[in-house]
Design a protein around this motif. Structure first.
Motif, PDB file in Angstrom:
ATOM      1  N   ASN A  67       0.860  -1.187   0.000  1.00  0.00           N
ATOM      2  CA  ASN A  67       0.000   0.000   0.000  1.00  0.00           C
ATOM      3  C   ASN A  67       0.898   1.240   0.000  1.00  0.00           C
ATOM      4  OD1 ASN A  67      -2.132  -1.756   0.245  1.00  0.00           O
ATOM      5  ND2 ASN A  67      -2.598  -1.248   2.372  1.00  0.00           N
ATOM      6  N   VAL A  68       0.654   2.129  -0.940  1.00  0.00           N
ATOM      7  CA  VAL A  68       1.458   3.349  -1.044  1.00  0.00           C
ATOM      8  C   VAL A  68       0.699   4.480  -0.360  1.00  0.00           C
ATOM      9  CG1 VAL A  68       2.680   4.920  -2.584  1.00  0.00           C
ATOM     10  CG2 VAL A  68       2.400   2.516  -3.226  1.00  0.00           C
ATOM     11  N   LEU A  69       1.050   4.736   0.881  1.00  0.00           N
ATOM     12  CA  LEU A  69       0.375   5.732   1.701  1.00  0.00           C
ATOM     13  C   LEU A  69       1.368   6.815   2.117  1.00  0.00           C
ATOM     14  CD1 LEU A  69      -1.636   3.258   3.970  1.00  0.00           C
ATOM     15  CD2 LEU A  69      -2.468   4.488   1.961  1.00  0.00           C
ATOM     16  N   PRO A  70       0.899   7.935   2.664  1.00  0.00           N
ATOM     17  CA  PRO A  70       1.833   8.927   3.202  1.00  0.00           C
ATOM     18  C   PRO A  70       2.753   8.267   4.235  1.00  0.00           C
ATOM     19  CG  PRO A  70      -0.376   9.842   3.106  1.00  0.00           C
ATOM     20  CD  PRO A  70      -0.509   8.387   2.784  1.00  0.00           C
ATOM     21  N   GLY A  71       4.036   8.571   4.161  1.00  0.00           N
ATOM     22  CA  GLY A  71       4.998   7.901   5.025  1.00  0.00           C
ATOM     23  C   GLY A  71       5.608   6.711   4.300  1.00  0.00           C
ATOM     24  N   ALA A 203      -9.290  16.518   6.633  1.00  0.00           N
ATOM     25  CA  ALA A 203      -8.419  15.633   5.859  1.00  0.00           C
ATOM     26  C   ALA A 203      -8.130  14.372   6.669  1.00  0.00           C
ATOM     27  CB  ALA A 203      -7.129  16.352   5.488  1.00  0.00           C
ATOM     28  N   PRO A 204      -9.062  13.416   6.694  1.00  0.00           N
ATOM     29  CA  PRO A 204      -8.816  12.184   7.445  1.00  0.00           C
ATOM     30  C   PRO A 204      -7.678  11.370   6.843  1.00  0.00           C
ATOM     31  CG  PRO A 204     -10.829  11.987   6.128  1.00  0.00           C
ATOM     32  CD  PRO A 204     -10.370  13.412   6.020  1.00  0.00           C
ATOM     33  N   ASP A 205      -6.849  10.807   7.700  1.00  0.00           N
ATOM     34  CA  ASP A 205      -5.764   9.959   7.220  1.00  0.00           C
ATOM     35  C   ASP A 205      -6.337   8.665   6.658  1.00  0.00           C
ATOM     36  OD1 ASP A 205      -3.624  11.682   8.006  1.00  0.00           O
ATOM     37  OD2 ASP A 205      -3.976  11.069  10.089  1.00  0.00           O
ATOM     38  N   PRO A 206      -5.625   8.044   5.712  1.00  0.00           N
ATOM     39  CA  PRO A 206      -6.102   6.763   5.192  1.00  0.00           C
ATOM     40  C   PRO A 206      -6.216   5.729   6.303  1.00  0.00           C
ATOM     41  CG  PRO A 206      -4.339   7.655   3.812  1.00  0.00           C
ATOM     42  CD  PRO A 206      -4.389   8.504   5.042  1.00  0.00           C
ATOM     43  N   ALA A 220      -7.079  -3.556   2.485  1.00  0.00           N
ATOM     44  CA  ALA A 220      -7.176  -2.559   1.418  1.00  0.00           C
ATOM     45  C   ALA A 220      -7.127  -1.156   2.016  1.00  0.00           C
ATOM     46  CB  ALA A 220      -8.472  -2.745   0.642  1.00  0.00           C
ATOM     47  N   PRO A 221      -6.290  -0.268   1.480  1.00  0.00           N
ATOM     48  CA  PRO A 221      -6.297   1.112   1.973  1.00  0.00           C
ATOM     49  C   PRO A 221      -7.557   1.838   1.549  1.00  0.00           C
ATOM     50  CG  PRO A 221      -4.875   0.943   0.049  1.00  0.00           C
ATOM     51  CD  PRO A 221      -5.334  -0.448   0.373  1.00  0.00           C
ATOM     52  N   VAL A 222      -8.087   2.656   2.435  1.00  0.00           N
ATOM     53  CA  VAL A 222      -9.250   3.498   2.134  1.00  0.00           C
ATOM     54  C   VAL A 222      -8.769   4.942   2.162  1.00  0.00           C
ATOM     55  CG1 VAL A 222     -11.573   4.179   2.824  1.00  0.00           C
ATOM     56  CG2 VAL A 222     -10.795   1.808   3.193  1.00  0.00           C
ATOM     57  N   TRP A 223      -8.719   5.559   0.983  1.00  0.00           N
ATOM     58  CA  TRP A 223      -8.240   6.932   0.852  1.00  0.00           C
ATOM     59  C   TRP A 223      -9.443   7.842   0.633  1.00  0.00           C
ATOM     60  CZ3 TRP A 223      -2.961   8.798   0.125  1.00  0.00           C
ATOM     61  CH2 TRP A 223      -2.904  10.171  -0.113  1.00  0.00           C
ATOM     62  N   LEU A 224      -9.645   8.783   1.555  1.00  0.00           N
ATOM     63  CA  LEU A 224     -10.760   9.723   1.443  1.00  0.00           C
ATOM     64  C   LEU A 224     -10.234  11.076   1.002  1.00  0.00           C
ATOM     65  CD1 LEU A 224     -11.384   7.941   4.380  1.00  0.00           C
ATOM     66  CD2 LEU A 224     -13.598   8.837   3.678  1.00  0.00           C
ATOM     67  N   ALA A 466      -1.839  12.791  -8.314  1.00  0.00           N
ATOM     68  CA  ALA A 466      -3.191  13.248  -7.955  1.00  0.00           C
ATOM     69  C   ALA A 466      -3.370  13.225  -6.440  1.00  0.00           C
ATOM     70  CB  ALA A 466      -4.241  12.369  -8.635  1.00  0.00           C
ATOM     71  N   ARG A 467      -2.832  12.208  -5.789  1.00  0.00           N
ATOM     72  CA  ARG A 467      -2.947  12.140  -4.325  1.00  0.00           C
ATOM     73  C   ARG A 467      -2.212  13.318  -3.676  1.00  0.00           C
ATOM     74  NH1 ARG A 467      -2.267   6.711  -5.840  1.00  0.00           N
ATOM     75  NH2 ARG A 467      -0.098   6.545  -5.187  1.00  0.00           N
ATOM     76  N   GLN A 468      -1.061  13.666  -4.218  1.00  0.00           N
ATOM     77  CA  GLN A 468      -0.326  14.801  -3.682  1.00  0.00           C
ATOM     78  C   GLN A 468      -1.043  16.111  -3.985  1.00  0.00           C
ATOM     79  OE1 GLN A 468       2.295  14.690  -1.667  1.00  0.00           O
ATOM     80  NE2 GLN A 468       2.220  16.923  -1.513  1.00  0.00           N
ATOM     81  N   ARG A 469      -1.597  16.225  -5.196  1.00  0.00           N
ATOM     82  CA  ARG A 469      -2.306  17.451  -5.582  1.00  0.00           C
ATOM     83  C   ARG A 469      -3.498  17.710  -4.674  1.00  0.00           C
ATOM     84  NH1 ARG A 469      -4.133  16.918 -11.513  1.00  0.00           N
ATOM     85  NH2 ARG A 469      -5.438  18.733 -11.031  1.00  0.00           N
ATOM     86  N   CYS A 470      -4.250  16.655  -4.336  1.00  0.00           N
ATOM     87  CA  CYS A 470      -5.460  16.875  -3.538  1.00  0.00           C
ATOM     88  C   CYS A 470      -5.103  17.393  -2.146  1.00  0.00           C
ATOM     89  CB  CYS A 470      -6.312  15.612  -3.482  1.00  0.00           C
ATOM     90  SG  CYS A 470      -5.815  14.368  -2.290  1.00  0.00           S
TER      91      CYS A 470
END
Length: 515
Positions: A67-71, A203-206, A220-224, A466-470
């Motif tokens: 999973n590619v998440l922040p961090g 901005a909830p964390d995944p 599964a990661p949930v990205w909001l 796109a994840r960084q842009r949002c």
């Protein structure tokens, strides 16, 4: 390295020996680091035993799921064989309807599409009613279960259509308004509708799907997508991503009309936004014969100025059931152009002929007689419906003028106006201009962008940029709260005529004086 939110990495590690006593997970992490730009992945506690056990059972060879998440990258699974299809679900978490796609995260191909009525509707058709319900004992839990059940039902439908098990869905991106995200995460929405209108989180964390009792893979990661305020949610952030508004050199505008009208104007240097209640009458939430844009909905109407004959088109080409937002706008614009209603949006009995009949709440205009409708009942437009549309169209134009006035931008300065959602997909900009809902600009200025909320969620699944842009967009956007804006109220009053009290603002629209 792939851009998707989840991806697989092939691994062929040397087995342990007396000369190499590295632990199984440490061995796996070491093997993965070169594929992750040297980063060492982390393993969530509740996945430790599963990942280590599966790595050993596979003979230290197979595919790791990352999973590619922040961090740092997150290692969540290990499989003995390569994954044929790594599936991710993009979700438009709407107040009335959910719409979703299933994507192949390796190729970006759409595997399936589905939509479903939001199961929360039984607790209230509108957000405010649901917020009040959440304050009751078990109210928030009921709303949370209802939306999770709906998402699980949608996920099962998507997986079945793609020939997959629902647990094979390895990622979920969610785009919705701020209230819906609170319900989805089981967060108290109490303060969303009370001054100063502050969410519990923007901005909830995944998180992982298993934490929300989702039926997709528990790891599964949930990205909001993040929101900007109580009335400016991640669905509009999605719209910015999908339209590219934040990357334009020239000043543009994005309009998304659903439960609310959400508007953002700007370019790559600056963005300013606001939201207001202008949507329900346009999406079929106010008119008695109103309905969502779906099969049987009248989406376009024309009235012959000489004969009075009404021609219409329905979505799906079947018999009509009611009017969706674009059909309602078309109809009222045509009634005005044929002088069957006046500038106040009131019926003119002397001009409406036999189609105007008395009803329990005043006059009703028969658009389609019962013999030609889908259910044998006539499709009618009542004076109450007309009044609701007049309020909605006035609010819409007031929102647009208030926002542009805040930054000193004239409508003629706008290079493009992106119109999102079903409103943008079906609406005739010309008819909306006749009503005074949209500014009187060349039609080429208006560009429909479809379900931009879903399109943005899809990009979140596939693109790290796109994840960084949002996340950057949230910091960049200036939000105006219209609930306490006096200028908006003044402009609203001036917009409650067709097309407007200041006819000079709409030079291309005929003006019928003395009515």
């Amino acid at each position: 390295m792939l851009n998707a939110l989840v991806h697989t990495i092939p691994v062929a590690a040397l087995p342990p020996s007396l000369g190499d006593n590295t632990g199984d997970l440490d061995r796996l992490k070491k093997a993965l680091a070169p594929h992750l730009n040297g980063a060492i992945p982390v393993v969530p506690y509740h996945r430790l035993a599963k990942v280590a056990g599966r790595f050993r059972a596979a003979g230290f060879q197979g595919s790791a799921i990352i999973n590619v998440l922040p961090g740092p990258p997150v290692l969540v699974d290990f499989l003995p064989q390569p994954v044929v299809i790594l599936a991710g679900m993009a979700l438009d978490l709407g107040t009335t309807h959910l719409e979703a796609t299933l994507l192949d995260l390796g190729t970006g191909a759409i595997l399936a599409r589905a939509d479903l009525e939001n199961g929360q509707i039984r607790y209230g058709a509108d957000i405010l009613t649901r917020i009040h319900h959440a304050a009751k004992d078990e109210g928030l839990a009921e709303l949370h279960r209802a939306i999770i059940d709906s998402v699980n039902q949608l996920a099962a439908e998507l997986a079945g259509a793609a020939g997959l098990a629902v647990a094979e869905i390895r990622a979920l991106s969610v785009s919705g308004n701020t209230s819906m995200v609170h319900f989805f995460l089981k967060i108290n929405p109490y303060h969303l509708c009370r001054e100063p209108y502050i969410p519990m989180v923007n901005a909830p964390d995944p998180c992982l799907a298993g934490e929300l009792n989702l039926a997709i893979h528990p790891a599964a990661p949930v990205w909001l997508l993040p929101s900007v305020g109580s009335y400016f949610g991640g669905d509009l952030i999605s719209g910015v991503l999908a339209s590219g508004l934040d990357q334009q050199t020239e000043t543009c505008m994005l309009i998304d009309v659903g439960t609310n009208a959400e508007v953002i104007v700007g370019n790559r240097e600056w963005l300013i936004a606001c939201a207001g209640a202008a949507g329900p009458a346009l999406e079929g939430g106010v008119a008695r014969m109103g309905m969502r844009a779906g099969p049987g909905a009248i989406e376009h109407v024309r009235i012959d100025p000489d004969s009075g004959e009404i021609r219409y088109e329905t979505i799906g080409k079947g018999k009509p059931k009611g009017l969706c937002g674009s059909g309602l706008i078309d109809l009222v614009a045509e009634l005005y152009l044929t002088r069957q209603i006046d500038i106040r949006g009131k019926f003119r009995p002397q001009a409406d002929g036999d189609r105007l009949i008395p009803g329990s709440d005043g006059y009703q205009f028969v658009v389609v007689p019962g013999k030609d409708s889908a259910d044998g009942q006539p499709v009618v437009l009542g004076q109450v419906d007309l009044d609701a549309l007049m309020r909605s169209k006035a609010a819409m134009y007031a929102i647009l003028t208030t926002l542009t006035n805040q930054v000193g931008v004239a409508f003629v300065d706008l290079h493009r106006i992106y119109v999102a959602g079903a409103f943008g997909r079906h609406i005739s900009p010309r008819q909306a201009i006749v009503l005074g809902m949209l500014p009187d600009l060349p039609l080429a200025t208006y560009e429909p962008v479809g379900n931009s909320s879903l399109a943005g969620a899809q990009r979140i699944l596939l693109e790290s940029a796109a994840r960084q842009r949002c996340l950057e967009l949230v910091k960049k956007i200036t939000y105006i709260e219209l609930n306490v804006n006096q200028e908006f109220m003044l402009r609203f009053s001036g917009s409650r005529f067709i097309p407007h009290t200041e006819h000079a603002l709409f030079p291309s629209v005929p003006f019928f004086d003395g009515e």
